[in-house]
Design a protein around this motif. Structure first.
Motif, PDB file in Angstrom:
ATOM      1  N   ILE A   1       0.847  -1.208   0.000  1.00  0.00           N
ATOM      2  CA  ILE A   1       0.000   0.000   0.000  1.00  0.00           C
ATOM      3  C   ILE A   1       0.875   1.248   0.000  1.00  0.00           C
ATOM      4  O   ILE A   1       0.622   2.216  -0.737  1.00  0.00           O
ATOM      5  N   THR A   2       1.904   1.233   0.827  1.00  0.00           N
ATOM      6  CA  THR A   2       2.793   2.400   0.938  1.00  0.00           C
ATOM      7  C   THR A   2       3.498   2.667  -0.386  1.00  0.00           C
ATOM      8  O   THR A   2       3.619   3.818  -0.828  1.00  0.00           O
TER       9      THR A   2
ATOM     10  N   GLU B   1      -5.378  -1.196   9.934  1.00  0.00           N
ATOM     11  CA  GLU B   1      -6.300  -0.243   9.303  1.00  0.00           C
ATOM     12  C   GLU B   1      -5.964   1.201   9.679  1.00  0.00           C
ATOM     13  O   GLU B   1      -6.147   2.127   8.883  1.00  0.00           O
ATOM     14  N   LEU B   2      -5.420   1.381  10.879  1.00  0.00           N
ATOM     15  CA  LEU B   2      -5.035   2.727  11.307  1.00  0.00           C
ATOM     16  C   LEU B   2      -3.779   3.189  10.562  1.00  0.00           C
ATOM     17  O   LEU B   2      -3.660   4.360  10.196  1.00  0.00           O
TER      18      LEU B   2
ATOM     19  N   LEU C   1      -3.272   6.310   8.188  1.00  0.00           N
ATOM     20  CA  LEU C   1      -2.137   7.209   8.421  1.00  0.00           C
ATOM     21  C   LEU C   1      -1.423   7.534   7.116  1.00  0.00           C
ATOM     22  O   LEU C   1      -1.130   8.708   6.826  1.00  0.00           O
ATOM     23  N   ILE C   2      -1.156   6.505   6.324  1.00  0.00           N
ATOM     24  CA  ILE C   2      -0.457   6.693   5.046  1.00  0.00           C
ATOM     25  C   ILE C   2      -1.299   7.552   4.106  1.00  0.00           C
ATOM     26  O   ILE C   2      -0.812   8.507   3.498  1.00  0.00           O
ATOM     27  N   GLU C   3      -2.579   7.206   4.007  1.00  0.00           N
ATOM     28  CA  GLU C   3      -3.489   7.965   3.137  1.00  0.00           C
ATOM     29  C   GLU C   3      -3.595   9.417   3.599  1.00  0.00           C
ATOM     30  O   GLU C   3      -3.581  10.351   2.792  1.00  0.00           O
TER      31      GLU C   3
ATOM     32  N   VAL D   1      -0.251  11.357   2.807  1.00  0.00           N
ATOM     33  CA  VAL D   1      -0.073  11.574   1.367  1.00  0.00           C
ATOM     34  C   VAL D   1      -1.085  12.586   0.846  1.00  0.00           C
ATOM     35  O   VAL D   1      -0.765  13.424  -0.006  1.00  0.00           O
ATOM     36  N   SER D   2      -2.318  12.537   1.361  1.00  0.00           N
ATOM     37  CA  SER D   2      -3.339  13.493   0.920  1.00  0.00           C
ATOM     38  C   SER D   2      -2.982  14.919   1.311  1.00  0.00           C
ATOM     39  O   SER D   2      -3.464  15.884   0.715  1.00  0.00           O
ATOM     40  N   ASN D   3      -2.121  15.041   2.309  1.00  0.00           N
ATOM     41  CA  ASN D   3      -1.648  16.355   2.733  1.00  0.00           C
ATOM     42  C   ASN D   3      -0.263  16.660   2.155  1.00  0.00           C
ATOM     43  O   ASN D   3       0.453  17.519   2.665  1.00  0.00           O
ATOM     44  N   HIS D   4       0.083  15.911   1.095  1.00  0.00           N
ATOM     45  CA  HIS D   4       1.333  16.125   0.359  1.00  0.00           C
ATOM     46  C   HIS D   4       2.575  15.868   1.212  1.00  0.00           C
ATOM     47  O   HIS D   4       3.618  16.490   1.011  1.00  0.00           O
ATOM     48  N   LYS D   5       2.451  14.943   2.171  1.00  0.00           N
ATOM     49  CA  LYS D   5       3.579  14.543   3.003  1.00  0.00           C
ATOM     50  C   LYS D   5       3.897  13.080   2.701  1.00  0.00           C
ATOM     51  O   LYS D   5       3.240  12.170   3.191  1.00  0.00           O
ATOM     52  N   THR D   6       4.889  12.857   1.847  1.00  0.00           N
ATOM     53  CA  THR D   6       5.199  11.495   1.408  1.00  0.00           C
ATOM     54  C   THR D   6       6.453  10.932   2.068  1.00  0.00           C
ATOM     55  O   THR D   6       6.909   9.852   1.701  1.00  0.00           O
ATOM     56  N   SER D   7       6.992  11.647   3.023  1.00  0.00           N
ATOM     57  CA  SER D   7       8.174  11.170   3.731  1.00  0.00           C
ATOM     58  C   SER D   7       7.771  10.178   4.816  1.00  0.00           C
ATOM     59  O   SER D   7       6.885  10.457   5.634  1.00  0.00           O
ATOM     60  N   LEU D   8       8.408   9.017   4.836  1.00  0.00           N
ATOM     61  CA  LEU D   8       8.125   8.032   5.884  1.00  0.00           C
ATOM     62  C   LEU D   8       8.538   8.558   7.249  1.00  0.00           C
ATOM     63  O   LEU D   8       7.949   8.190   8.274  1.00  0.00           O
TER      64      LEU D   8
END
Length: 318
Positions: free
Chosen positions: A124-125, A153-154, A158-160, A163-170
């Motif tokens: 997913i990530t 599921e949490l 969290l990932i979604e 990413v939706s807030n344009h934060k793709t850094s792990l």
């Protein structure tokens, strides 16, 4: 201070509250804190045992958020939490330390491949990131999954959410996960409730700073300190933000923190008390400026340099 008394001669379907609370305490308190206090009054008229978990469930809040509210009211002197009470026990449990992060070995990484839940999260990530995960990224995801022990599921949410807030850094996702862990967020419902509160209070402050982006973890840390730990009213925080922009012409959370800290040191709890404080500070500055501007009173000498030069020439020609 007028004592706040809850009468036992009222109808079970009614909850009464002292005007002293409304006039003195409610205006300066965070809205979440007020909700918790009112729910406590509600429970005191029933036969249920009061617990942080029960209050949290009724208000759709996390237990940590409830504990912050209870600590605030305890500092204000309106409630007392006996050491043996269920709520005090919850407060003790709420202080759990943050799990340490360790680096996965090659053997650990191979072992992870047999964990279906982790493999699913990794897939997913990678879909959201648009590239295969690097070892450091896998390490961060493993920390969220194994050490922070957030449900699958949490973590997906969290990932979604990031990413939706344009934060793709792990690394960023890891910080958000740590924040949720510390606040006791373990379900989607709690996370979404946190996001709603986050949008209401955090974005109000961000807007006052002239910022339109989503708050960074460091900014969230500042705001959590102001709202939940120090218990500043929103009006006080917004005034400090306004003064920050006026003073330095740009948003600065550290600068705002200094303003709030100075007000806290002076015992200021509401915007109404700021005017008197400003007059006091201006008087001190004026007195200091007057003192330093005084110059020694002595008569300045004047010299006729042409005459001195002529006398010097006559002297050496003698």
């Amino acid at each position: 201070m007028e004592q706040i008394i809850i009468s036992d001669k009222i109808k079970p379907s009614t909850t009464t509250i002292s005007n002293e609370f409304i006039d003195t305490y409610m205006a300066k308190a965070n809205g979440e804190y007020v909700k918790v206090f009112l729910m406590l009054l509600r429970f005191l008229q029933g036969e249920e045992d009061i617990s942080a978990k029960l209050v949290a469930e009724r208000l759709d809040m996390t237990e940590r958020a409830v504990m912050r509210a209870l600590s605030y009211w305890e500092k204000e002197g309106l409630i007392s939490l006996p050491a043996a009470s269920p709520i005090s026990a919850a407060r003790e449990n709420a202080e759990e330390s943050q799990p340490k992060k360790s680096t996965l070995t090659p053997a650990d990484l191979r072992k992870k491949q047999s964990d279906k839940n982790f493999s699913h999260l990794k897939y997913i990530t990678e879909v959201y990131l648009g590239h295969p995960m690097t070892n450091p990224e896998i390490n961060s995801l493993s920390y969220i999954y194994d050490e922070l022990k957030l449900p699958v599921e949490l973590i997906e949410y969290l990932i979604e959410y990031c990413v939706s807030n344009h934060k793709t850094s792990l690394r960023y996702m890891e910080k958000v996960a740590i924040d949720w862990h510390q606040k006791g967020i373990r379900t989607l419902r709690q996370a979404k409730a946190q996001s709603a509160s986050y949008n209401k209070d955090y974005y109000t402050i961000m807007k006052a700073m002239g910022l339109k982006n989503n708050p960074a973890p460091a900014q969230i840390e500042f705001m959590d300190q102001w709202i939940y730990k120090d218990g500043y009213s929103m009006n006080l925080i917004l005034e400090a933000c306004k003064r920050t922009i006026t003073a330095i012409g740009k948003p600065s959370f550290p600068y705002t923190a200094k303003i709030l800290a100075s007000w806290k040191k002076a015992g200021i709890k509401s915007p109404d008390e700021i005017a008197a404080y400003d007059r006091q500070q201006n008087h001190k500055k004026s007195a200091s400026t007057t003192k330093t501007s005084k110059k020694p009173n002595f008569q300045q000498r004047t010299y006729d340099f042409d005459a001195l030069t002529q006398r010097y020439i006559e002297k050496i020609n003698q």
